[in-house]
Every structure is written in C-alpha cells, then in structure tokens.
Design an enzyme around this catalytic site. Structure first.
Site, PDB file in Angstrom:
ATOM      1  N   GLY A  27      82.138 130.230  11.453  1.00 53.44           N
ATOM      2  CA  GLY A  27      83.285 129.442  11.887  1.00 53.44           C
ATOM      3  C   GLY A  27      82.847 128.296  12.769  1.00 53.44           C
ATOM      4  N   SER A  28      83.672 127.962  13.755  1.00 53.47           N
ATOM      5  CA  SER A  28      83.436 126.789  14.592  1.00 53.47           C
ATOM      6  C   SER A  28      82.064 126.808  15.267  1.00 53.47           C
ATOM      7  CB  SER A  28      84.536 126.682  15.649  1.00 53.47           C
ATOM      8  OG  SER A  28      84.288 125.604  16.532  1.00 53.47           O
ATOM      9  N   SER A  52      84.138 137.157   2.329  1.00 54.04           N
ATOM     10  CA  SER A  52      84.363 136.017   3.220  1.00 54.04           C
ATOM     11  C   SER A  52      84.386 134.697   2.452  1.00 54.04           C
ATOM     12  CB  SER A  52      83.264 135.960   4.283  1.00 54.04           C
ATOM     13  OG  SER A  52      83.362 134.762   5.035  1.00 54.04           O
ATOM     14  N   HIS A 109      80.619 133.717  24.345  1.00 53.48           N
ATOM     15  CA  HIS A 109      81.700 133.955  25.303  1.00 53.48           C
ATOM     16  C   HIS A 109      81.549 135.400  25.761  1.00 53.48           C
ATOM     17  CE1 HIS A 109      85.484 133.929  27.345  1.00 53.48           C
ATOM     18  NE2 HIS A 109      86.202 134.502  26.394  1.00 53.48           N
ATOM     19  N   GLY A 135      82.762 123.677  18.362  1.00 53.30           N
ATOM     20  CA  GLY A 135      81.633 123.648  17.441  1.00 53.30           C
ATOM     21  C   GLY A 135      81.381 122.309  16.782  1.00 53.30           C
ATOM     22  N   ASP A 192      86.708 130.903  32.177  1.00 59.04           N
ATOM     23  CA  ASP A 192      87.063 130.342  30.878  1.00 59.04           C
ATOM     24  C   ASP A 192      88.504 130.695  30.522  1.00 59.04           C
ATOM     25  OD1 ASP A 192      85.917 129.060  28.268  1.00 59.04           O
ATOM     26  OD2 ASP A 192      86.932 130.862  27.569  1.00 59.04           O
ATOM     27  N   GLU A 196      91.730 128.031  30.272  1.00 55.41           N
ATOM     28  CA  GLU A 196      92.518 127.919  29.043  1.00 55.41           C
ATOM     29  C   GLU A 196      94.004 128.153  29.307  1.00 55.41           C
ATOM     30  OE1 GLU A 196      89.075 129.623  25.967  1.00 55.41           O
ATOM     31  OE2 GLU A 196      90.692 130.926  26.676  1.00 55.41           O
ATOM     32  N   SER A 253      97.222 101.322  37.849  1.00 54.54           N
ATOM     33  CA  SER A 253      97.914 100.402  38.763  1.00 54.54           C
ATOM     34  C   SER A 253      98.222 101.070  40.096  1.00 54.54           C
ATOM     35  CB  SER A 253      99.225  99.935  38.123  1.00 54.54           C
ATOM     36  OG  SER A 253     100.162 101.003  38.098  1.00 54.54           O
TER      37      SER A 253
END
Length: 341
Positions: A27-28, A52, A109, A135, A192, A196, A253
């Site tokens: 995946g990612s 898969s 993670h 990723g 983390d 999130e 500004s």
C-alpha cells in the site's frame, strides 16, 4: 537539549549485504519503502495474501511476490506494512509461526507494539522507521534525489544491531538525506495519534466545516464560505510549513495578523485545550486503541457511517464544483478502499 539528527554518514547500507528484506503489504508506505530500497541496491521481496489486488502491481514493478508466510521465512528484516487493525491477525496466522531467532521486525508506526496487539518473542529485533510523510511523498522525494525526514526507534535489541538496521533502512528509503531522529514506540504512537485526532485531521476538518456552516447559516454564499474556510487554508499552512507560525504572520496583512492574534485564541480557547487533554488521556490509557479495534471487529459500522456523513456535508458539493474551475489542481477521487494489502 536538541535531539541528535542522523544523516547519510551515520548509516551504512552494507548492513543489508546478503540479507533479504521482506515487505508485507504494498500500500502507501509498503510500495514506497520497497521501491526505494530496491533502487538503493537492496534485495527486496513482497509478501501478500493469495488474492491480493496488489500482486499484479508489485510484479509489474519488478518484485518477486510470495505468500506472506514465505516472505517471513525468507526475510531477515520483515516490514509489517499493513493497516494497524489488520496486523494482529496476520501476525498470528503468518508472521509468528515463521519468526526465528535473529530476524528483525520493522514497523512504520508503533500502534501494534505499544498497545500490545502484537507481542513478539524476545529473540527478534523490533524496530521502527517512520517517515514523516505519506508514501507517495516518500517515493517522489527519493526519485528526486531528496528524502523525507524520518523517526527511528528500537523496542527490542537481542542482536545488538537493531539501531544499525533501523538507520540502514532509513537510509535506503531516503530518510537520512533529510535527517533522522530517534524516539521510542510510546512517544511516536501517542503523539502521532494525538496530532491526527486533534489538529491535523480531526481538528482541521472540524474547524473548516464549522466555519463553513457559520458563514452559510448567516446568509453568505457557499462559494465564498468555501474559499475563505477551506481553499485559502492551504496557502496559510504552506507558509507555516515553510517558515513557522511567525513566518506566516510576517507574510500576511496587518489586518489578518491582528485578527489572528486577537480572535484566534478566543476560538481555540482553554476549553478546546481541556478537551485535547481528554483525547490525549484516552490515547495514553489505551481506550482509543481498544475502541478502534472493537470498531474494526464490529465491521466498521460507526466508522463508515461517520465517513458517509462527512462526504454528504454541503462543503463537499460546493468544493467539487469550485475545484472543477481550477485546472491546475490535481483531482483526487474518493474511493471506498484504502491501505492496500
């Protein structure tokens, strides 16, 4: 004291000489790590379950694809690049029976290790390499000769080489080009999840939707509300990303600055910070993790209902029409599937 930043000179890809790196999932993060490591000269195989949809994609990219259990048997370093909620079942079925002394388990993670949905045997290294970017950015930066900053952590080190392996992996994916910082599984996981939930995803999306609702309920056009509460947000975040909050304020500004410093703290006030602390306590205690695992086991009913509700918010219809007027903006379709395995 500032944390030490590790760079290319602190890491050695020779650590992987005659080693097989197994990436479970494509995946990612999985595809990015696999491609970057392969192009860094490492021997990479991909582990996927038999049906898969990623098998054809990985093979098209030139990888040898094998069943997950075989990838674990053959791998010296095994990257568990699977969604947090799916890791425990795959670990029990395919990973644990094939783990042997001297192997290294790697995560991007800390969720499964920190919350103990996976408890590895003591005779394997357990490490983390967590690029601080999605990723596709990890991949793109690598192909451009750059890299995404990364975190490393060592949870178990029976082989006395865990940190060297983590740094080598970080170098292989391009992390040491930008800089690598050492942390631990607890700190990475809890910060983390907090980021999130309260700022990056939950906080930002809820703030944007609330601002849109206030303006439209007051009679302003949805187009104006979209531009002011969502479209221009990227401009401000880009400035903060490049120069910090003070740098962003330098670029806007005086009127915007005065509104920022005088009104902003009244919106995001002490009551918001109090609720953030509750969210952090729920993360630290494991309540969020338990609730999320129960939601997965229950078939994602509340999760899918909340996502559907968000997709039906009026800001989405307005945004889709206005983004259609912006040919320079890359369009992303919403699909029902993410994090391929």
């Amino acid at each position: 004291m500032p944390a030490k930043v590790y760079t290319d000179t602190d890491a050695d890809l020779k650590v992987f000489k005659n080693k097989t790196l197994a990436v479970l999932g494509f995946g990612s993060q999985g595809h990015a790590h696999a491609l970057n490591l392969k192009e860094s000269g490492c021997n990479v195989i991909i582990g996927l379950y038999d049906t898969s949809k990623s098998i054809a994609v990985a093979r098209e990219k030139g990888f040898e694809v094998v069943p997950t259990a075989e990838a674990v048997r053959r791998g010296d370093v095994i990257f568990v690049a699977l969604p947090d909620t799916k890791q425990a079942a795959v670990y029990t079925k395919d990973i644990a029976p094939n783990l042997t002394k001297g192997k290294t388990l790697l995560f991007s993670h800390g969720f499964s290790i920190h919350f103990k949905t996976i408890v590895p045997p003591k005779n394997v290294n357990v490490i983390m390499v967590a690029p601080k970017g999605p990723g596709h950015i990890v991949r793109r930066q690598y192909t451009e000769g750059k890299g995404v900053p990364a975190l490393i952590a060592v949870h178990q080190n029976p082989g006395k080489d865990a940190k060297k392996i983590a740094l080598a992996w970080a170098k292989g994916v391009g992390g040491t080009r930008a800089g690598v910082i050492e942390t631990d599984f607890k700190e990475e996981t809890e910060t983390d999840l907090f980021g999130e939930q309260t700022v990056l995803c939950g906080g930002a999306s809820a703030l944007v939707q609330a601002g849109f609702e206030v303006l439209t309920e007051a009679g302003y056009s949805p187009e104006m509300a979209y531009f002011e509460c969502l479209h221009e947000l990227k401009l401000i975040v880009d400035l903060m990303n490049e120069s910090g909050i003070a740098g962003m304020r330098f670029s806007i500004s005086e009127t915007a600055k005065w509104g920022d410093v005088s009104v902003g703290p009244k919106i995001i006030d002490a009551s918001v910070k109090k609720r953030m602390k509750v969210a952090l306590k729920n993360i630290q205690s494991g309540k969020f993790a338990r609730d999320w695992i129960d939601e997965y086991k229950g078939g994602y009913k509340k999760y899918n209902a909340l996502l559907k509700k968000g997709q039906q918010h009026p800001i989405e219809k307005t945004g889709a029409r206005l983004r259609g007027l912006m040919p320079w903006m890359k369009k992303r379709a919403i699909t029902g599937v993410q994090a391929a395995y």
